[in-house]
Motif scaffolding. Structure first.
Motif: not given
Length: 228
Positions: A134-136, A128, A141, A5, A131-132, A9
Protein backbone atom coordinates in the motif's frame (compact mmCIF):
# COMPACT_ATOMS: atom_id res chain seq x y z
CA UNK A 1 4.55 3.67 9.09
CA UNK A 2 6.10 4.57 5.78
CA UNK A 3 5.68 8.08 4.44
CA UNK A 4 2.43 7.42 2.60
CA UNK A 5 1.93 7.98 -1.08
CA UNK A 6 4.44 10.77 -1.54
CA UNK A 7 4.07 12.81 -4.71
CA UNK A 8 3.45 9.96 -7.11
CA UNK A 9 5.56 7.69 -9.24
CA UNK A 10 7.91 10.04 -11.05
CA UNK A 11 11.47 10.70 -9.95
CA UNK A 12 12.09 14.42 -9.41
CA UNK A 13 14.77 16.31 -11.26
CA UNK A 14 17.65 17.92 -9.34
CA UNK A 15 16.09 21.33 -10.01
CA UNK A 16 12.87 20.25 -8.28
CA UNK A 17 14.66 19.06 -5.14
CA UNK A 18 14.76 21.21 -1.98
CA UNK A 19 18.18 22.80 -1.39
CA UNK A 20 18.77 20.95 1.86
CA UNK A 21 21.44 21.97 4.34
CA UNK A 22 25.14 21.67 5.10
CA UNK A 23 24.76 19.41 8.16
CA UNK A 24 22.18 17.15 9.76
CA UNK A 25 19.21 18.89 11.37
CA UNK A 26 19.13 16.43 14.26
CA UNK A 27 21.30 14.12 16.34
CA UNK A 28 21.39 10.35 15.87
CA UNK A 29 21.57 8.03 18.92
CA UNK A 30 24.97 6.59 19.73
CA UNK A 31 23.79 3.02 20.37
CA UNK A 32 21.53 0.50 18.66
CA UNK A 33 18.43 0.04 20.83
CA UNK A 34 18.50 -3.75 20.40
CA UNK A 35 22.10 -4.77 19.76
CA UNK A 36 23.74 -2.13 21.95
CA UNK A 37 26.37 -1.44 19.29
CA UNK A 38 27.50 1.88 17.84
CA UNK A 39 25.17 3.21 15.17
CA UNK A 40 27.61 5.57 13.47
CA UNK A 41 30.89 3.86 14.36
CA UNK A 42 33.65 3.34 14.82
CA UNK A 43 32.99 -0.24 13.78
CA UNK A 44 35.19 -3.26 14.60
CA UNK A 45 38.06 -3.98 12.26
CA UNK A 46 37.04 -6.26 9.41
CA UNK A 47 33.41 -5.20 9.33
CA UNK A 48 31.82 -4.16 6.03
CA UNK A 49 28.86 -1.95 5.16
CA UNK A 50 25.85 -2.83 3.01
CA UNK A 51 22.95 -0.53 2.06
CA UNK A 52 19.51 -1.77 0.98
CA UNK A 53 16.30 0.06 0.06
CA UNK A 54 13.24 -2.21 0.04
CA UNK A 55 10.24 -0.19 1.11
CA UNK A 56 9.27 0.98 4.59
CA UNK A 57 12.53 1.04 6.51
CA UNK A 58 10.90 0.28 9.85
CA UNK A 59 10.16 -3.32 8.93
CA UNK A 60 13.19 -3.68 6.68
CA UNK A 61 15.60 -2.79 9.47
CA UNK A 62 14.07 -5.38 11.79
CA UNK A 63 14.59 -8.11 9.18
CA UNK A 64 18.33 -7.43 9.21
CA UNK A 65 18.94 -6.95 12.96
CA UNK A 66 17.10 -10.23 13.57
CA UNK A 67 19.36 -12.14 11.17
CA UNK A 68 21.43 -14.62 13.23
CA UNK A 69 25.16 -14.34 12.90
CA UNK A 70 27.43 -11.50 12.05
CA UNK A 71 25.23 -8.39 11.80
CA UNK A 72 27.00 -5.84 13.96
CA UNK A 73 24.54 -2.96 13.72
CA UNK A 74 21.73 -1.54 11.60
CA UNK A 75 20.41 1.95 11.09
CA UNK A 76 17.90 3.60 8.81
CA UNK A 77 18.25 6.65 6.63
CA UNK A 78 17.76 8.19 3.22
CA UNK A 79 19.84 7.51 0.12
CA UNK A 80 19.73 7.92 -3.64
CA UNK A 81 18.35 11.45 -3.84
CA UNK A 82 19.45 15.00 -4.54
CA UNK A 83 18.83 17.03 -1.36
CA UNK A 84 21.78 17.07 1.08
CA UNK A 85 20.83 16.14 4.66
CA UNK A 86 17.10 15.76 3.97
CA UNK A 87 14.52 15.74 6.75
CA UNK A 88 11.38 13.62 7.02
CA UNK A 89 8.94 16.16 5.67
CA UNK A 90 11.07 16.76 2.60
CA UNK A 91 11.41 13.06 1.85
CA UNK A 92 7.66 12.64 2.30
CA UNK A 93 7.00 15.02 -0.60
CA UNK A 94 8.97 12.81 -2.98
CA UNK A 95 10.90 15.84 -4.20
CA UNK A 96 14.25 14.90 -2.62
CA UNK A 97 14.43 11.66 -4.63
CA UNK A 98 15.66 9.64 -1.66
CA UNK A 99 14.70 6.05 -0.88
CA UNK A 100 14.16 4.72 2.64
CA UNK A 101 17.33 2.70 3.21
CA UNK A 102 18.72 0.29 5.79
CA UNK A 103 22.46 0.35 6.46
CA UNK A 104 23.79 -3.00 7.66
CA UNK A 105 27.24 -3.27 9.26
CA UNK A 106 28.33 -6.90 9.23
CA UNK A 107 31.25 -9.24 9.85
CA UNK A 108 31.85 -11.10 6.56
CA UNK A 109 33.63 -13.87 8.45
CA UNK A 110 30.30 -14.70 10.14
CA UNK A 111 27.63 -13.72 7.59
CA UNK A 112 28.22 -13.33 3.86
CA UNK A 113 27.13 -10.38 1.77
CA UNK A 114 25.24 -12.83 -0.44
CA UNK A 115 23.28 -14.00 2.61
CA UNK A 116 22.25 -10.38 3.17
CA UNK A 117 21.25 -10.13 -0.48
CA UNK A 118 19.17 -13.30 -0.20
CA UNK A 119 17.28 -11.75 2.74
CA UNK A 120 16.87 -8.52 0.76
CA UNK A 121 15.31 -10.26 -2.23
CA UNK A 122 12.97 -12.41 -0.12
CA UNK A 123 11.80 -9.58 2.15
CA UNK A 124 9.99 -7.46 -0.45
CA UNK A 125 8.54 -7.58 -3.94
CA UNK A 126 11.28 -6.17 -6.20
CA UNK A 127 8.96 -6.03 -9.22
CA UNK A 128 6.71 -3.24 -7.96
CA UNK A 129 8.68 -0.17 -9.00
CA UNK A 130 7.67 2.87 -6.96
CA UNK A 131 5.52 0.80 -4.62
CA UNK A 132 5.59 -1.78 -1.86
CA UNK A 133 2.10 -3.00 -1.03
CA UNK A 134 0.00 0.00 0.00
CA UNK A 135 3.03 2.31 0.16
CA UNK A 136 3.49 4.26 -3.06
CA UNK A 137 6.18 6.76 -4.01
CA UNK A 138 9.78 7.17 -5.01
CA UNK A 139 10.86 6.73 -1.39
CA UNK A 140 9.84 3.05 -1.33
CA UNK A 141 11.58 1.92 -4.51
CA UNK A 142 13.97 -1.04 -4.50
CA UNK A 143 17.74 -0.36 -4.64
CA UNK A 144 21.00 -2.04 -3.69
CA UNK A 145 23.74 0.52 -3.00
CA UNK A 146 27.08 -1.23 -3.37
CA UNK A 147 30.37 -0.40 -1.62
CA UNK A 148 32.83 -2.36 -3.75
CA UNK A 149 33.15 -4.08 -7.14
CA UNK A 150 32.64 -7.41 -5.36
CA UNK A 151 29.37 -6.23 -3.85
CA UNK A 152 28.24 -4.90 -7.22
CA UNK A 153 28.97 -8.21 -8.92
CA UNK A 154 27.16 -10.14 -6.18
CA UNK A 155 24.12 -7.86 -6.42
CA UNK A 156 23.92 -8.33 -10.18
CA UNK A 157 24.38 -12.10 -9.88
CA UNK A 158 21.69 -12.49 -7.24
CA UNK A 159 19.28 -10.19 -9.09
CA UNK A 160 19.52 -12.45 -12.13
CA UNK A 161 19.08 -15.57 -9.99
CA UNK A 162 16.03 -14.19 -8.25
CA UNK A 163 14.54 -13.06 -11.55
CA UNK A 164 14.80 -16.63 -12.83
CA UNK A 165 13.20 -17.93 -9.63
CA UNK A 166 10.32 -15.45 -9.91
CA UNK A 167 9.78 -16.21 -13.58
CA UNK A 168 9.77 -19.95 -12.94
CA UNK A 169 7.20 -19.51 -10.18
CA UNK A 170 5.08 -17.08 -12.18
CA UNK A 171 5.24 -14.59 -9.32
CA UNK A 172 5.93 -10.88 -8.84
CA UNK A 173 3.23 -8.29 -8.40
CA UNK A 174 4.31 -5.62 -10.88
CA UNK A 175 6.11 -4.86 -14.15
CA UNK A 176 4.98 -8.18 -15.59
CA UNK A 177 7.09 -9.95 -12.99
CA UNK A 178 10.28 -8.14 -14.06
CA UNK A 179 12.57 -6.97 -11.25
CA UNK A 180 12.87 -3.17 -11.16
CA UNK A 181 15.63 -3.00 -8.51
CA UNK A 182 18.46 -0.58 -9.25
CA UNK A 183 22.07 -1.41 -8.35
CA UNK A 184 23.95 1.82 -7.68
CA UNK A 185 27.39 2.73 -6.26
CA UNK A 186 27.06 3.97 -2.69
CA UNK A 187 30.00 6.34 -3.23
CA UNK A 188 27.82 8.39 -5.58
CA UNK A 189 24.77 8.36 -3.28
CA UNK A 190 25.44 9.57 0.28
CA UNK A 191 23.57 7.93 3.14
CA UNK A 192 21.86 10.34 5.54
CA UNK A 193 20.78 8.74 8.85
CA UNK A 194 17.18 9.32 9.89
CA UNK A 195 16.31 10.89 13.23
CA UNK A 196 16.07 8.92 16.48
CA UNK A 197 12.33 8.35 16.11
CA UNK A 198 12.90 6.03 13.15
CA UNK A 199 15.90 4.07 14.46
CA UNK A 200 14.85 0.55 15.55
CA UNK A 201 11.25 1.77 15.41
CA UNK A 202 9.60 -1.64 15.65
CA UNK A 203 11.61 -2.51 18.75
CA UNK A 204 10.26 0.61 20.46
CA UNK A 205 6.77 0.09 18.97
CA UNK A 206 6.26 -3.69 18.57
CA UNK A 207 2.73 -3.25 17.23
CA UNK A 208 3.80 -0.55 14.79
CA UNK A 209 3.18 -0.52 11.06
CA UNK A 210 5.21 -2.73 8.75
CA UNK A 211 4.17 -2.68 5.10
CA UNK A 212 6.72 -5.18 3.82
CA UNK A 213 5.62 -8.32 2.07
CA UNK A 214 7.68 -10.66 -0.06
CA UNK A 215 6.70 -12.58 -3.17
CA UNK A 216 6.61 -15.93 -1.39
CA UNK A 217 9.42 -17.17 -3.62
CA UNK A 218 12.56 -18.32 -1.81
CA UNK A 219 15.94 -17.18 -3.01
CA UNK A 220 17.79 -20.11 -4.68
CA UNK A 221 20.80 -20.09 -2.35
CA UNK A 222 22.27 -23.26 -3.85
CA UNK A 223 22.56 -21.60 -7.26
CA UNK A 224 25.00 -18.88 -6.11
CA UNK A 225 28.45 -19.06 -7.66
CA UNK A 226 30.39 -18.43 -4.46
CA UNK A 227 29.68 -18.11 -0.72
CA UNK A 228 31.06 -14.55 -0.44
Amino acid sequence: MSFGRGRGVRMPTPDEAPPGRSASAYEVPEKHAVLGTALLGPYPEGCEVADFALGCFWGAERRFWQLPGGVRTTLVGFQGGFTPYPVDDEVRTGLTGHAETVRVVFDPARVSYRALLALFWESHDPTQGFRQGNDVGTHVRSIVFTHSPAQHAAAEETRALYQRALSAAGRGGGSGGAITTDILPAAEHPFYPAREYHQQYLHKNPAGYCGLGGTGVSFPVGAMKSPG
